[in-house]
Every structure is written in structure tokens, then in C-alpha cells.
Scaffold this motif. Structure first.
Motif, mmCIF file in Angstrom:
data_model
loop_
_atom_site.group_PDB
_atom_site.id
_atom_site.type_symbol
_atom_site.label_atom_id
_atom_site.label_comp_id
_atom_site.label_asym_id
_atom_site.label_seq_id
_atom_site.Cartn_x
_atom_site.Cartn_y
_atom_site.Cartn_z
ATOM 1 N N PRO A 192 0.812 -1.234 0.000
ATOM 2 C CA PRO A 192 0.000 0.000 0.000
ATOM 3 C C PRO A 192 0.841 1.278 0.000
ATOM 4 O O PRO A 192 0.523 2.218 -0.722
ATOM 5 N N VAL A 193 1.922 1.305 0.793
ATOM 6 C CA VAL A 193 2.733 2.527 0.868
ATOM 7 C C VAL A 193 3.526 2.729 -0.424
ATOM 8 O O VAL A 193 3.692 3.874 -0.886
ATOM 9 N N VAL A 194 3.997 1.640 -1.033
ATOM 10 C CA VAL A 194 4.714 1.754 -2.311
ATOM 11 C C VAL A 194 3.779 2.339 -3.376
ATOM 12 O O VAL A 194 4.145 3.268 -4.116
ATOM 13 N N LYS A 195 2.544 1.818 -3.427
ATOM 14 C CA LYS A 195 1.555 2.300 -4.396
ATOM 15 C C LYS A 195 1.248 3.780 -4.163
ATOM 16 O O LYS A 195 1.205 4.577 -5.102
ATOM 17 N N MET A 196 1.038 4.146 -2.891
ATOM 18 C CA MET A 196 0.706 5.527 -2.549
ATOM 19 C C MET A 196 1.829 6.490 -2.955
ATOM 20 O O MET A 196 1.594 7.544 -3.557
ATOM 21 N N LEU A 197 3.082 6.131 -2.623
ATOM 22 C CA LEU A 197 4.220 7.007 -2.932
ATOM 23 C C LEU A 197 4.453 7.115 -4.436
ATOM 24 O O LEU A 197 4.792 8.197 -4.940
ATOM 25 N N GLU A 198 4.256 6.003 -5.142
ATOM 26 C CA GLU A 198 4.415 6.051 -6.609
ATOM 27 C C GLU A 198 3.377 6.982 -7.240
ATOM 28 O O GLU A 198 3.696 7.782 -8.125
ATOM 29 N N ARG A 236 1.787 9.504 -5.774
ATOM 30 C CA ARG A 236 2.089 10.890 -5.413
ATOM 31 C C ARG A 236 3.284 11.424 -6.203
ATOM 32 O O ARG A 236 3.301 12.588 -6.605
ATOM 33 N N MET A 237 4.281 10.584 -6.397
ATOM 34 C CA MET A 237 5.466 10.995 -7.150
ATOM 35 C C MET A 237 5.089 11.318 -8.604
ATOM 36 O O MET A 237 5.486 12.363 -9.140
ATOM 37 N N ASN A 238 4.295 10.450 -9.220
ATOM 38 C CA ASN A 238 3.889 10.650 -10.613
ATOM 39 C C ASN A 238 2.991 11.878 -10.766
ATOM 40 O O ASN A 238 3.130 12.640 -11.738
ATOM 41 N N GLU A 239 2.096 12.068 -9.806
ATOM 42 C CA GLU A 239 1.211 13.235 -9.841
ATOM 43 C C GLU A 239 2.005 14.528 -9.700
ATOM 44 O O GLU A 239 1.748 15.512 -10.426
ATOM 45 N N GLU A 268 10.510 19.175 -7.176
ATOM 46 C CA GLU A 268 11.125 19.029 -5.845
ATOM 47 C C GLU A 268 10.313 18.052 -4.987
ATOM 48 O O GLU A 268 10.862 17.193 -4.303
ATOM 49 N N LYS A 269 8.997 18.219 -5.080
ATOM 50 C CA LYS A 269 8.097 17.326 -4.327
ATOM 51 C C LYS A 269 8.207 15.895 -4.875
ATOM 52 O O LYS A 269 8.256 14.926 -4.102
ATOM 53 N N ALA A 270 8.276 15.762 -6.192
ATOM 54 C CA ALA A 270 8.402 14.437 -6.812
ATOM 55 C C ALA A 270 9.699 13.759 -6.365
ATOM 56 O O ALA A 270 9.727 12.551 -6.092
ATOM 57 N N ALA A 271 10.768 14.555 -6.265
ATOM 58 C CA ALA A 271 12.064 14.013 -5.826
ATOM 59 C C ALA A 271 11.994 13.525 -4.385
ATOM 60 O O ALA A 271 12.596 12.503 -4.027
ATOM 61 N N SER A 272 11.247 14.242 -3.509
ATOM 62 C CA SER A 272 11.142 13.824 -2.100
ATOM 63 C C SER A 272 10.370 12.510 -1.995
ATOM 64 O O SER A 272 10.718 11.640 -1.191
ATOM 65 N N TYR A 273 9.316 12.348 -2.843
ATOM 66 C CA TYR A 273 8.575 11.074 -2.861
ATOM 67 C C TYR A 273 9.453 9.945 -3.393
ATOM 68 O O TYR A 273 9.401 8.816 -2.906
ATOM 69 N N ASP A 320 12.684 9.721 -3.044
ATOM 70 C CA ASP A 320 13.624 9.366 -1.969
ATOM 71 C C ASP A 320 12.949 8.496 -0.914
ATOM 72 O O ASP A 320 13.544 7.533 -0.416
ATOM 73 N N LEU A 321 11.703 8.859 -0.565
ATOM 74 C CA LEU A 321 10.954 8.050 0.406
ATOM 75 C C LEU A 321 10.721 6.644 -0.131
ATOM 76 O O LEU A 321 10.852 5.651 0.595
ATOM 77 N N LEU A 322 10.397 6.563 -1.419
ATOM 78 C CA LEU A 322 10.173 5.269 -2.067
ATOM 79 C C LEU A 322 11.446 4.420 -2.020
ATOM 80 O O LEU A 322 11.408 3.208 -1.742
ATOM 81 N N GLY A 323 12.584 5.067 -2.266
ATOM 82 C CA GLY A 323 13.875 4.366 -2.202
ATOM 83 C C GLY A 323 14.152 3.824 -0.816
ATOM 84 O O GLY A 323 14.638 2.692 -0.657
ATOM 85 N N SER A 324 13.809 4.604 0.227
ATOM 86 C CA SER A 324 14.012 4.172 1.624
ATOM 87 C C SER A 324 13.136 2.971 1.956
ATOM 88 O O SER A 324 13.571 2.031 2.626
ATOM 89 N N VAL A 325 11.874 3.001 1.480
ATOM 90 C CA VAL A 325 10.954 1.875 1.721
ATOM 91 C C VAL A 325 11.498 0.609 1.056
ATOM 92 O O VAL A 325 11.515 -0.474 1.653
ATOM 93 N N ARG A 326 11.981 0.739 -0.170
ATOM 94 C CA ARG A 326 12.487 -0.434 -0.905
ATOM 95 C C ARG A 326 13.748 -1.003 -0.254
ATOM 96 O O ARG A 326 13.986 -2.213 -0.299
ATOM 97 N N GLN A 327 14.530 -0.128 0.356
ATOM 98 C CA GLN A 327 15.730 -0.580 1.075
ATOM 99 C C GLN A 327 15.320 -1.488 2.238
ATOM 100 O O GLN A 327 15.910 -2.556 2.457
ATOM 101 N N ILE A 328 14.299 -1.068 2.965
ATOM 102 C CA ILE A 328 13.799 -1.859 4.097
ATOM 103 C C ILE A 328 13.208 -3.170 3.586
ATOM 104 O O ILE A 328 13.420 -4.241 4.161
#
Length: 372
Positions: A205-211, A213-216, A224-229, A231-239
Motif C-alpha cells: 500500500p505505501v509503495v503504491k501511494m508514494l508512486e 504521489r510521485m507521478n502526480e 522538488e516534491k516528486a524528488a522527495s517522494y 527518496d521516500l520510495l527508495g528508503s521503503v524499498r531498502q527496508i
């Protein structure tokens, strides 16, 4: 004057713990017995059946004490506590006395918080872990705050709503300021439910939500906002990559195996929660030279699980421990539910134990190389 022969005659035929002491009154060995009279007498009978370590220990016994208990399980608990407190010379000892970090979600509060803790209390909070690194826990909590904007303050909400200004996290865009009433209790609770999903290993769910938001944001040219999403997506995938799926049954279990050389053993433990490998760690046991594999694993189980606040439903082992029945009863009483000790013989479960064994052997060999 302590007369060992006379004192042996006075030993009761009850369960309990015996404490061996030397001339300086130092505790040199602690053990438990189903029948104290039988067990303690064995040390002073024909020494040909004793290991070298036991013979050496008996030579240093000046006197002994004992504590009678109501049951064998009670004796085991007392034995664990005394070994941990006194660290007797001739007991097999766990070198590393670690406390692991957990994440606590205070679900009983109107506006729950996500907290770092090293102890599990008998309260209504939900606990996740153990994690093997405090830094990893803080990274996860930081990520959750950025994604779900969960409060970090200690304010008593809803009682204190509006009494003080919002904290810095609100102005940084990392808190929805429930302290000001800027988010409803229902909406805040929805965010907490998503936090619990995340900590339980459901990342979709969080991966879908961030993707989305990033695309939107990119579509709206808010780069800048897309880049922050991103980065968050990258952190989630790392975990996600660190928490490899091992089983689909979502059972909490520990995997334990060891490697040994001379007087030392390395025990490797994998922590599996909700079917995912969330962490691993290794421990050193000393004084194992004359011990059987069953005795080594038994010593580890007693010392490790007397100190850890969480007991999983299942514990997979490479070899059967001594006193398996009483260990199972003790662990179950600590957990508050049935705990199962297994020695897997085939399939994926056996492979997990083999993997833990390989890791233990690798660490043992590395340590040997360092000493050359």
C-alpha cells in the motif's frame, strides 16, 4: 566446619537449585535438579564418568548451598537468574548480554505514538521487533514520520489540544499537528493503521501511494516534491530488501544454530517475524569444551531467553536440547502462550537452520584467522 559427606546425607529429595562454592566463598557453579539429593551426590561419586571440567570444578568445591523450589520450572528460572547474576567460573557462559530495540505503537491512546523501546511491557501497545540495530529502528521511525506524519510529542491528547503551539515537526511538514486539532481522530487512526501494516511487513500500500504521489507531482511539474517522494520510495524499498520473505505462514520464529572450536562456540540467531527475516545476530559461549551439543544449545536457550523480553511462537534448533519438556514449559510461561521447540528434518525450514549454521561457522573461522 562444613562436612561434605554429612551435608550430602541431609539433601532433600525435592526439586531445586544447588550452588557450589570455593574456599573464598565465591560461587563457582550453579545447577538445577529434579531431585537435589540425587544430582548433587553424583558430583562426589566415581569421577571416571566426569568430564575434565567437572573434575576440576569438584576439586575446588569447599562447600555448597541449595534452594528448594516447588517445581522443576521454578528451579530453571532461579538457575537462570543466579547464573546471570554471578557468572560462575565453571558454567557455560553467554558472553554477550544484549538488549534489543523494539518499536512500540501506543494503540490504546486516542492519538497513538510510535516509540523506540528496549523492553516489552504487559500493556495494550503493539510491539514490533526485535531489531538488531538501534540506528535501523531510528531510520524506520524517521521514515514513518515523514510518510504518515505521526506525532512524536508527549502531550496528553485530546485533553491538551490547543494549549500550546505546534512543534517544529509540523512546520517541517512531518506532523499533522493533532495537538491543534488539524487532523481528526478518525483520520489520524487511519494513518496509524497504515503504520501497523508497514511494520507488519505489508509494504504494497505505501509503495503504491508514494508512486502515485510521485507521478502526480511530476505531472504537475512539482519536481522538488516528486524528488522527495522518490527518496521516500527508495528508503521503503531498502527496508523491503533487508526483510526477505522466508515463509508465507507469517509465524514468529527464531532460528538457532552454532559452530564450536575447543572452549568456545559461536551461536547464530535469525529473527523471523510475520514470516520475514527482520534481523540476525551472533553470540559467544565460553566453557563448552567438555559439553555435548545438546548441553551447549540448552545453555544458550536458558541464558538468552531469560534476558530477552519477547519469546516467539516457534524456535528452530539444529539439535535437540536437554530438558526439552521443562524448557518448553518455561518458555511458554514466559510468553503466555505455547512455545514449540523444533529440530527441522527437511524442506525450507531445515535449510534455514543450515544457513544459520553456515553463518556461525563463517564467524568462527574469521575469529580464528584474526588470532593467527
Amino acid at each position: 566446619m562444613f562436612n561434605i559427606e554429612e551435608e550430602l546425607k541431609l539433601l532433600p529429595d525435592k526439586p531445586g537449585v544447588y550452588i557450589m562454592k570455593d574456599k573464598s566463598d565465591s560461587i563457582i557453579y550453579v545447577g538445577k535438579a529434579v531431585v537435589l539429593k540425587n544430582r548433587v551426590k553424583q558430583y562426589f561419586q566415581n569421577s571416571r564418568n566426569h568430564t575434565a571440567k567437572i573434575r576440576q570444578m569438584v576439586e575446588h568445591i569447599d562447600h555448597f548451598e541449595y534452594i528448594v523450589t516447588d517445581s522443576e520450572v521454578e528451579a530453571l528460572v532461579l538457575e537462570c537468574n543466579l547464573i546471570k547474576e554471578h557468572r560462575p567460573k565453571y558454567n557455560t557462559m553467554l558472553k554477550d548480554d544484549k538488549t534489543y530495540p523494539y518499536i512500540r505503537v501506543t494503540v490504546d491512546e486516542a492519538y497513538p505514538r510510535v516509540l523506540f523501546t528496549r523492553e516489552i511491557k504487559r500493556d495494550k501497545s503493539k510491539y514490533f521487533g526485535p531489531y538488531t540495530s538501534a540506528a535501523a529502528v531510528k531510520d524506520i521511525m524517521d521514515l514513518l514520520r515523514k510518510i504518515y506524519k505521526i506525532r512524536t510529542c508527549n502531550r496528553n491528547l485530546p485533553k491538551d489540544i490547543g494549549k500550546e503551539r505546534p512543534c517544529l515537526y509540523y512546520y517541517m511538514g512531518q506532523c499533522d499537528a493533532p495537538c491543534q486539532g488539524f487532523i481528526s481522530q478518525k483520520e489520524y487512526r487511519r494513518n496509524i493503521d497504515q503504520v501497523i501494516e508497514f511494520l507488519s511487513g505489508n509494504y504494497a500500500p505505501v509503495v503504491k501511494m508514494l508512486e502515485e504521489r510521485m507521478n502526480e507531482a511530476a505531472k504537475q511539474m512539482e519536481y522538488e516534491k516528486a524528488a522527495s517522494y522518490r527518496d521516500l520510495l527508495g528508503s521503503v524499498r531498502q527496508i523491503m530488501n533487508k526483510q526477505k520473505i522466508t515463509h508465507t505462514d507469517r509465524v514468529d520464529r527464531d532460528i538457532i544454530a552454532f559452530a564450536r572450536s575447543k572452549d568456545e562456540a559461536v551461536v547464530q540467531t535469525f529473527f523471523i517475524r510475520e514470516g520475514k527475516l527482520i534481523g540476525r545476530d551472533h553470540f559467544y559461549l565460553t566453557g563448552v569444551e567438555d559439553e555435548t551439543d545438546s548441553q551447549v544449545i540448552t545453555s544458550f536457550i536458558k541464558q538468552f531467553y531469560s534476558g530477552t523480553p519477547y519469546i516467539p511462537k516457534e524456535i528452530f534448533l539444529e539439535t535437540e536440547p536437554e530438558e526439552e519438556e521443562v524448557l518448553g514449559r518455561w518458555l511458554s510461561s514466559r510468553r503466555g502462550q505455547k512455545v514449540y521447540l523444533h529440530v527441522p528434518k527437511k524442506g525450507g525450514k531445515e535449510k534455514l537452520v543450515e544457513l544459520a549454521k553456515k553463518n556461525a561457522l563463517l564467524i568462527l573461522n574469521k575469529d580464528a584467522e584474526k588470532l593467527k
